[in-house]
Design a protein around this motif. Structure first.
Motif, PDB file in Angstrom:
ATOM      1  N   GLY A   1      39.701 -25.548  35.490  1.00 43.45           N
ATOM      2  CA  GLY A   1      40.372 -25.312  33.938  1.00 43.45           C
ATOM      3  C   GLY A   1      41.362 -26.456  33.667  1.00 43.45           C
TER       4      GLY A   1
ATOM      5  N   SER B   1      41.208 -29.353  31.218  1.00 39.68           N
ATOM      6  CA  SER B   1      41.130 -29.050  30.448  1.00 39.68           C
ATOM      7  C   SER B   1      42.257 -28.901  29.929  1.00 39.68           C
ATOM      8  CB  SER B   1      39.995 -27.977  30.031  1.00 39.68           C
ATOM      9  OG  SER B   1      38.571 -27.708  30.633  1.00 39.68           O
ATOM     10  N   VAL B   2      43.405 -27.854  30.196  1.00 41.98           N
ATOM     11  CA  VAL B   2      44.540 -27.900  29.889  1.00 41.98           C
ATOM     12  C   VAL B   2      45.564 -29.178  29.804  1.00 41.98           C
ATOM     13  CG1 VAL B   2      46.517 -26.788  30.694  1.00 41.98           C
ATOM     14  CG2 VAL B   2      44.487 -25.224  30.857  1.00 41.98           C
TER      15      VAL B   2
ATOM     16  N   LYS C   1      44.242 -30.737  26.245  1.00 41.48           N
ATOM     17  CA  LYS C   1      44.823 -29.952  25.430  1.00 41.48           C
ATOM     18  C   LYS C   1      46.313 -30.659  25.447  1.00 41.48           C
ATOM     19  CE  LYS C   1      46.790 -26.708  25.958  1.00 41.48           C
ATOM     20  NZ  LYS C   1      47.227 -25.211  26.889  1.00 41.48           N
ATOM     21  N   ASN C   2      46.541 -30.698  26.600  1.00 40.42           N
ATOM     22  CA  ASN C   2      48.423 -31.137  26.367  1.00 40.42           C
ATOM     23  C   ASN C   2      48.546 -32.126  25.348  1.00 40.42           C
ATOM     24  OD1 ASN C   2      49.251 -27.946  26.649  1.00 40.42           O
ATOM     25  ND2 ASN C   2      49.289 -28.506  29.135  1.00 40.42           N
ATOM     26  N   MET C   3      47.331 -32.847  25.694  1.00 39.22           N
ATOM     27  CA  MET C   3      47.811 -34.299  25.714  1.00 39.22           C
ATOM     28  C   MET C   3      47.109 -34.378  24.304  1.00 39.22           C
ATOM     29  SD  MET C   3      45.714 -37.367  28.414  1.00 39.22           S
ATOM     30  CE  MET C   3      45.582 -38.912  27.203  1.00 39.22           C
TER      31      MET C   3
ATOM     32  N   LYS D   1      48.101 -32.211  21.252  1.00 39.40           N
ATOM     33  CA  LYS D   1      49.381 -31.368  21.624  1.00 39.40           C
ATOM     34  C   LYS D   1      50.228 -32.160  21.153  1.00 39.40           C
ATOM     35  CE  LYS D   1      51.066 -26.548  22.387  1.00 39.40           C
ATOM     36  NZ  LYS D   1      51.391 -26.028  24.038  1.00 39.40           N
TER      37      LYS D   1
ATOM     38  N   ILE E   1      42.350 -28.709  18.458  1.00 35.34           N
ATOM     39  CA  ILE E   1      42.761 -28.867  19.607  1.00 35.34           C
ATOM     40  C   ILE E   1      41.030 -27.961  20.642  1.00 35.34           C
ATOM     41  CG2 ILE E   1      43.829 -28.366  21.460  1.00 35.34           C
ATOM     42  CD1 ILE E   1      46.464 -30.362  19.441  1.00 35.34           C
ATOM     43  N   ARG E   2      41.392 -26.933  19.318  1.00 33.91           N
ATOM     44  CA  ARG E   2      41.059 -25.786  20.512  1.00 33.91           C
ATOM     45  C   ARG E   2      38.905 -25.711  20.015  1.00 33.91           C
ATOM     46  NH1 ARG E   2      42.699 -20.012  18.398  1.00 33.91           N
ATOM     47  NH2 ARG E   2      44.330 -20.415  18.480  1.00 33.91           N
TER      48      ARG E   2
ATOM     49  N   GLY F   1      38.849 -27.889  23.095  1.00 36.29           N
ATOM     50  CA  GLY F   1      39.116 -27.668  24.571  1.00 36.29           C
ATOM     51  C   GLY F   1      37.771 -26.478  25.084  1.00 36.29           C
ATOM     52  N   VAL F   2      37.883 -25.880  24.243  1.00 30.03           N
ATOM     53  CA  VAL F   2      36.699 -24.793  24.278  1.00 30.03           C
ATOM     54  C   VAL F   2      35.271 -26.146  25.114  1.00 30.03           C
ATOM     55  CG1 VAL F   2      34.820 -23.344  23.625  1.00 30.03           C
ATOM     56  CG2 VAL F   2      37.201 -23.230  22.664  1.00 30.03           C
TER      57      VAL F   2
ATOM     58  N   TYR G   1      36.387 -27.231  28.457  1.00 30.14           N
ATOM     59  CA  TYR G   1      36.456 -25.760  30.035  1.00 30.14           C
ATOM     60  C   TYR G   1      35.005 -25.373  30.235  1.00 30.14           C
ATOM     61  CZ  TYR G   1      37.268 -21.879  31.626  1.00 30.14           C
ATOM     62  OH  TYR G   1      37.596 -20.647  32.630  1.00 30.14           O
TER      63      TYR G   1
END
Lengths: 141, 437
Positions: free
Chosen positions: A19, A22-23, A26-28, A30, A39-40, A43-44, A47
């Motif tokens: 994970g 993916s985090v 996601k943070n990039m 964001k 993003i969600r 992200g899904v 992940y």
């Protein structure tokens, strides 16, 4: 032209760090102020893909390509490959080992969930060679 | 002379003691601290008053700005608003005895916050139930209780503010009317009633970011009254008054202070509780990633084991937990208030906070401009060049944060010890990035 591409390595059976790629992705996203809903979705997909690699795929990479008009995720592993792709895309179908199911994974929602969340989804797989997935997310609404 | 200076609403920093070790820089969950060679420490606007830097500083150069108990003036009526965490601090004593003890050390009246935590739980269940039908907020819903967590979400996970339920915290529910009631009862003017919050939580005292406790006049840490109170309780024990209190109704209140205590009192079943700042961040990352959408509600507490692990407690948190368990075993966690009444005031809007959590970031102006893709690309390239070890010599917590500071024009390339002594080749690569200096 690709604006930015970044490759993350994913290790098979490494649940401790599963994970993380993916985090990071996601943070990039964001940091460039992308829409949280998008993003969600990304992200899904990241992940689910990462977990697939950790559970079945052996080692592999999760990459992200950020373009001005679209974002692309690539999954590329050298795992066992998928025998019956059509079956694998069905919700609830799973070949996960029992021990993984006990951990709460392997509900057979991974690939269908990715397909549902991506604007474009392509998968190719060869038994004994590995699996490649490409997911495109459009930035033009 | 002490050379103290305040670097956030909560933090006091003493540069004479600071060695510049950067432990605080690395510990900060919002990456709010930068330190320079001259030991000038500065925070950007992201202090969430979690106290991690205070806890980790090996030289005690950082301390939190804790208020002392206000001197009660002549003719004032002092009212203790009692956090249920207080009941976990005295293993041999029952909650009612502790309340009696508070009166003996000088409080004229006590209000047990447990009543309000129970009301809050009714309201939370109702909110979750209605949200399932209206789908107004995305799931999992997030508990609004811990002020540090709310600030953490504001700063690091603003996308998740939408998921924080917009209900008032129990301490905010203490109505203005209570002052009127007390003033009638004691026959004094309203402004002579002094509501004093007895709390395990230093963060409650910082009245920024929606955590304003408008009806509370002062706050005091449990640690400040502990000695006096325990002396008084010992005396009471000698006189053996315990038989009076065998009828204690429910340990639902004491349970609240423990991680999982909030959700244990809910009817909603699909929930879980997380405690500790690092764990909280891990789970908020996952929620932002889109996981746990099938969970109804998540309780978060920044202190390990929940509020019983708060910085202003005295008793060891695991012993305190044991005390709570014993109370729960003995008295159960039955309800004392009527649901009907709770729902009636719910309809009237009693529980809803004036400010929606989703508006907090805008109101308090905590906003980081997004990077352009171009700048993100430069940042990633810079990171590839540094190949650093997150040494923090530059004063930033890690290479990634440093690189971001650089592309945002807030730090210089030469602050990095690796880049400072670069060869011609690396210099070419950096010039190619054409960074603002």
């Amino acid at each position: 032209m690709t604006d930015l591409k970044k490759i993350f390595h994913v290790k098979g059976n490494d649940f401790t760090h599963a994970g993380e790629a993916s985090v990071n992705i996601k943070n990039m996203l964001k940091s460039i102020g992308l829409d949280p809903k998008l993003i969600r979705r990304i992200g899904v997909c990241g992940y689910e893909g990462e977990m697939n690699m950790v559970m079945h795929g052996g080692d592999g990479t999760l990459s992200i390509e950020i373009n001005t008009d679209k974002i692309i995720l690539y999954l590329d592993d050298n795992g066992p490959g998928i025998e019956d792709l059509e079956l694998a895309m069905k919700e609830g179908y799973s070949t996960a080992k029992d021990e993984y199911r006990e951990m709460g994974f392997g509900a057979g929602m991974g690939l269908p969930n990715m397909k549902k969340n991506a604007d474009e989804f392509t998968i190719s797989s060869k038994v004994g060679r590995g699996t490649q997935v490409k997911m495109v997310f459009s930035l033009n609404h | 002379m002490k050379n103290d200076n305040k670097i956030s609403p909560y933090l006091i920093f003493d540069p004479d003691i600071c060695t510049g070790c950067a432990a605080c820089v690395k510990a900060c969950p919002t990456k709010a601290i930068r330190i320079k060679n001259d030991k000038s420490i500065r925070t950007v606007d992201y202090c969430i008053t979690c106290g991690e830097c205070v806890r980790i500083c090996p030289h005690s150069a950082l301390s939190s700005d804790i208020f002392d108990m206000n001197q009660i003036g002549n003719g004032q009526i002092s009212v203790a608003i009692v956090s249920p965490v207080l009941y976990s601090q005295f293993p041999e004593m029952l909650p009612e005895e502790i309340l009696t003890g508070l009166k003996k050390i000088g409080f004229d009246h006590t209000i047990d916050l447990s009543r309000y935590t129970e009301l809050f739980q009714y309201a939370t269940d109702e909110y979750i139930k209605r949200n399932k039908i209206s789908n107004e907020l995305p799931t999992p819903l997030i508990s609004p209780i811990c002020p540090v967590i709310i600030r953490l979400i504001m700063v690091r996970f603003p996308n998740l503010l939408d998921q924080v339920i917009p209900l008032k915290r129990p301490v905010e529910l203490i109505e203005l009317e209570i002052k009127q009631q007390l003033s009638d009862r004691f026959g004094v003017k309203k402004d002579l009633i002094n509501l004093c919050n007895i709390t395990p939580c230093p963060s409650q005292k910082v009245s920024t970011h929606m955590m304003k406790l408008s009806n509370i006049d002062s706050s005091v840490g449990i640690n400040k009254i502990y000695r006096k109170l325990s002396q008084e309780l010992e005396k009471m024990e000698e006189n053996d008054t315990t038989s009076l209190h065998e009828s204690y109704e429910s340990a639902r209140g004491p349970m609240w202070g423990m991680s999982g205590g909030e959700i244990a009192g809910l009817r909603t079943e699909n929930t879980f509780a997380v405690s500790g700042l690092n764990e909280t961040i891990t789970y908020l990352e996952k929620i932002e990633l889109g996981l746990f959408q099938d969970i109804d509600y998540i309780e978060f507490r920044c202190c390990p084991e929940g509020c019983i692990g708060g910085p202003l407690t005295v008793t060891d948190k695991y012993l305190a937990k044991n005390t709570v368990h014993k109370l729960v075993e003995r008295f159960g966690i039955g309800r004392r208030l009527s649901q009907e009444k709770a729902l009636r005031i719910y309809e009237k809007g009693f529980f809803f906070s004036e400010t929606k959590p989703s508006e907090l970031t805008r109101i308090f102006g905590i906003h980081k401009d997004p990077l352009s893709i171009e700048l993100l690309k430069k940042m990633e390239k810079l990171l590839d060049i540094i190949q650093g070890k997150d040494c923090s010599v530059c004063g930033a917590p890690d290479c990634r944060t440093f690189a971001e500071d650089v592309v945002r024009g807030k730090a210089s390339i030469d602050d990095c010890i690796i880049l400072k002594y670069r060869d011609a080749d690396t210099d070419e690569q950096i010039k190619a990035l054409s960074l603002k200096s």
